[in-house]
Design an enzyme around this catalytic site. Structure first.
Site: not given
Length: 577
Positions: A321, A355
């Site tokens: 990720e 994020c």
């Protein structure tokens, strides 16, 4: 027989087949629904008949150590290379600890992996009910001690208490609730069709724990990023070894106590959860360790590529990720008063260190000036300060890493040099204590600027104009230079236009229409991205199953009656006939 009679018989046959198909589908639906109802009933019965132990965990909620100032003492002192120094990013002062936090060597990492591997053998044989009890103990402590969690996160990562409550506590509570409710169903054997050739067989996929799950977690949400993979890893039958960021090791060491105490009180080994602290070499040792069955990494694309390269010689699976640069699209028919709170939250929550935070705002031509006129006073009104100061409640706290201030400044300066305008903020004070970059409103951003394609990870609202209110031009701007594809939000007066006309053409792993960030509060959905945002998923059945190996299994339906046989002409040795 007449043609009419034949036609009637044919129609009746079709109707019979149709009724049979509908009844079969109805029975299948009832069976599947009934299976879910039975599972929920069993869970309620388990909850009412099982006592949940209470754990006691002592956390250090100390004031700053004013004798230790960042700058006078580095993260790792050459005189004490085996110790990490920890700092409060809001004050620059050291964070005291009753025990020193090690900069772990390869030998240290080996020891924790060996201990986790040993403990996992017994844990893999536990029932789902036993695993749920551990999670319920954690959940009970979490709900009753949310204030302490927020205080620790504020001290170690500089975030406000509200940002900690939303991003650390609420998300972890929902993760736990979802696993308790649906985790067992997601990990049950997944039965598959066999086809006519093997109709006498049962075929299914079994989900087998990988053993030791290695996690490399970032610093932006120290509590949730640690517990997130511990929860799913343990529920899937694994031990979990987490390399936490050197920037937030102080709180992580304390948060690990919670998980360990929950295991102990339920009669399991605390060695199932381990922590690796230190710099890059400590993380590399975890990636390289032969007992680690899989790596889950969250961080930058540059480091993610190194992690993948480290896994390659071992053919070790990895989930990456790698952050994002999520766009928010505002079409000309949005209701301004409705979208403004979401743009503000998307850009400035956790001081922009998300994020899936909003890093690019695309406002359509017709509303561009109106939007800037209404959002500017909101950004100007944001208060920034030390979240641990009782004098006022700030909207934005500090950045975790000092070097991030300089990166953000270079991106803003580059944009201004190429024609962008700063309406609010845009310059940090290098003389101040703490890592504070002011909330910034940067407008007239174009794709020629670095800030249009590089991740900011800070409190900057970067606004671009979409010419002629054109959906096609918006999509071109979105994809022309940006390599990321984590999430996206589209706001429009028409949901159909927002989804079919714009949203489903955006290259992203996640998409919300007329909303922001809610994907992660629906923990039955997988989380992850495309392109430079990485691959693999966590959360949802996909993420939980990613903590396992998949094994395809075939058994006889009636083992004492029907088995597969090889016809004589196909048997070895073959004859000419």
């Amino acid at each position: 027989m007449s043609n009419d009679s034949c036609s009637a018989l044919t129609n009746n046959a079709y109707l019979n087949v149709l009724w049979y198909a509908l009844i079969s589908l109805g029975v299948l639906f009832i069976v599947l629904k009934w299976k879910g109802i039975l599972h929920q009933f069993a869970l309620w019965l388990e909850y009412f008949t099982t006592s949940v132990p209470t754990i006691s965990v002592e956390l250090e909620l100390s004031d700053d150590n004013k004798d230790t100032i960042k700058g006078s003492q580095p993260l790792v002192d050459p005189k004490q290379p085996h110790i990490l120094n920890c700092y409060n990013p809001s004050s620059g002062c050291g964070l005291p600890s009753s025990t020193s936090i090690p900069n772990m060597s390869e030998k240290d990492v080996d020891e924790v992996c060996q201990a986790a591997h040993k403990a996992q053998k017994e844990w893999s044989e536990t029932t789902f009910a036993q695993r749920r009890l551990v999670l319920r103990v954690l959940q009970k402590w979490l709900v009753n001690h949310s204030k302490e969690i927020c205080q620790l996160c504020a001290l170690d990562s500089g975030k406000t208490h509200l940002d900690a409550l939303l991003g650390e506590v609420l998300t972890t509570c929902e993760k736990t609730r979802t696993l308790l409710s649906e985790g067992e169903l997601w990990l049950q054997n997944s039965y598959r069709s066999t086809g006519p050739l093997m109709m006498h067989k049962d075929a299914f996929v079994q989900y087998v724990p990988v053993g030791v799950l290695g996690v490399i977690a970032p610093w932006n949400y120290p509590f949730h990023n640690l517990l997130n993979h511990i929860l799913s890893g343990l529920f899937a039958g694994n031990a979990v070894v987490t390399k936490v960021s050197e920037q937030t090791s102080w709180s992580s060491v304390q948060f690990l106590k919670i998980a360990r105490q929950a295991l102990i009180v339920c009669g399991h080994s605390p060695d199932l959860v381990q922590l690796v602290t230190g710099l890059g070499p400590s993380g590399a040792a975890l990636v390289d360790h032969p007992l680690v069955g899989k790596i889950i990494f969250t961080g930058s694309p540059q480091v993610g590529a190194k992690v993948m390269a480290g896994c390659a010689p071992h053919v070790k699976p990895v989930t990456l990720e790698l952050g994002g640069k999520d766009p928010m699209v505002l079409t000309e028919d949005v209701k301004m008063e409705a979208i403004l709170p979401w743009v503000m939250r998307g850009c400035f929550q956790n001081c922009g260190q998300n994020c899936c935070g909003i890093e690019r705002v695309y406002a359509y031509d017709s509303i561009y000036e109106t939007f800037l006129g209404q959002v500017k006073p909101l950004v100007e009104a944001l208060k920034q300060g030390n979240p641990n100061d009782d004098k006022e409640v700030p909207d934005c706290g500090a950045m975790v890493m000092e070097q991030q201030l300089h990166l953000i400044q270079s991106l803003v300066d580059d944009a201004v040099k190429k024609g962008a305008k700063i309406l609010v903020g845009g310059k940090f004070d290098s003389t101040q204590k703490g890592n504070f970059y002011p909330p910034t409103l940067l407008v007239d951003v174009t794709n020629s600027m670095r800030i249009a394609k590089e991740e900011v990870f800070g409190p900057v609202m970067a606004v671009s104009r979409v010419p002629k209110d054109s959906d096609e031009e918006c999509l071109r701007l979105l994809h022309e230079v940006c390599p990321f594809g984590l999430g996206a939000s589209v706001y429009s007066g028409s949901q159909e236009r927002a989804f079919k006309g714009i949203g489903q053409h955006i290259q992203s792993g996640m998409l919300t229409i007329n909303d922001f960030g809610v994907n992660y509060l629906i923990q039955s959905l997988p989380f992850g991205g495309w392109n430079e945002s990485g691959f693999g998923r966590f959360a949802g059945p996909e993420g939980l199953r990613a903590c396992c190996h998949e094994r395809s299994i075939v058994l006889d339906k009636l083992p004492s009656m029907i088995r597969t046989s090889i016809p004589p002409p196909l048997q070895y040795p073959m004859t000419k006939s």
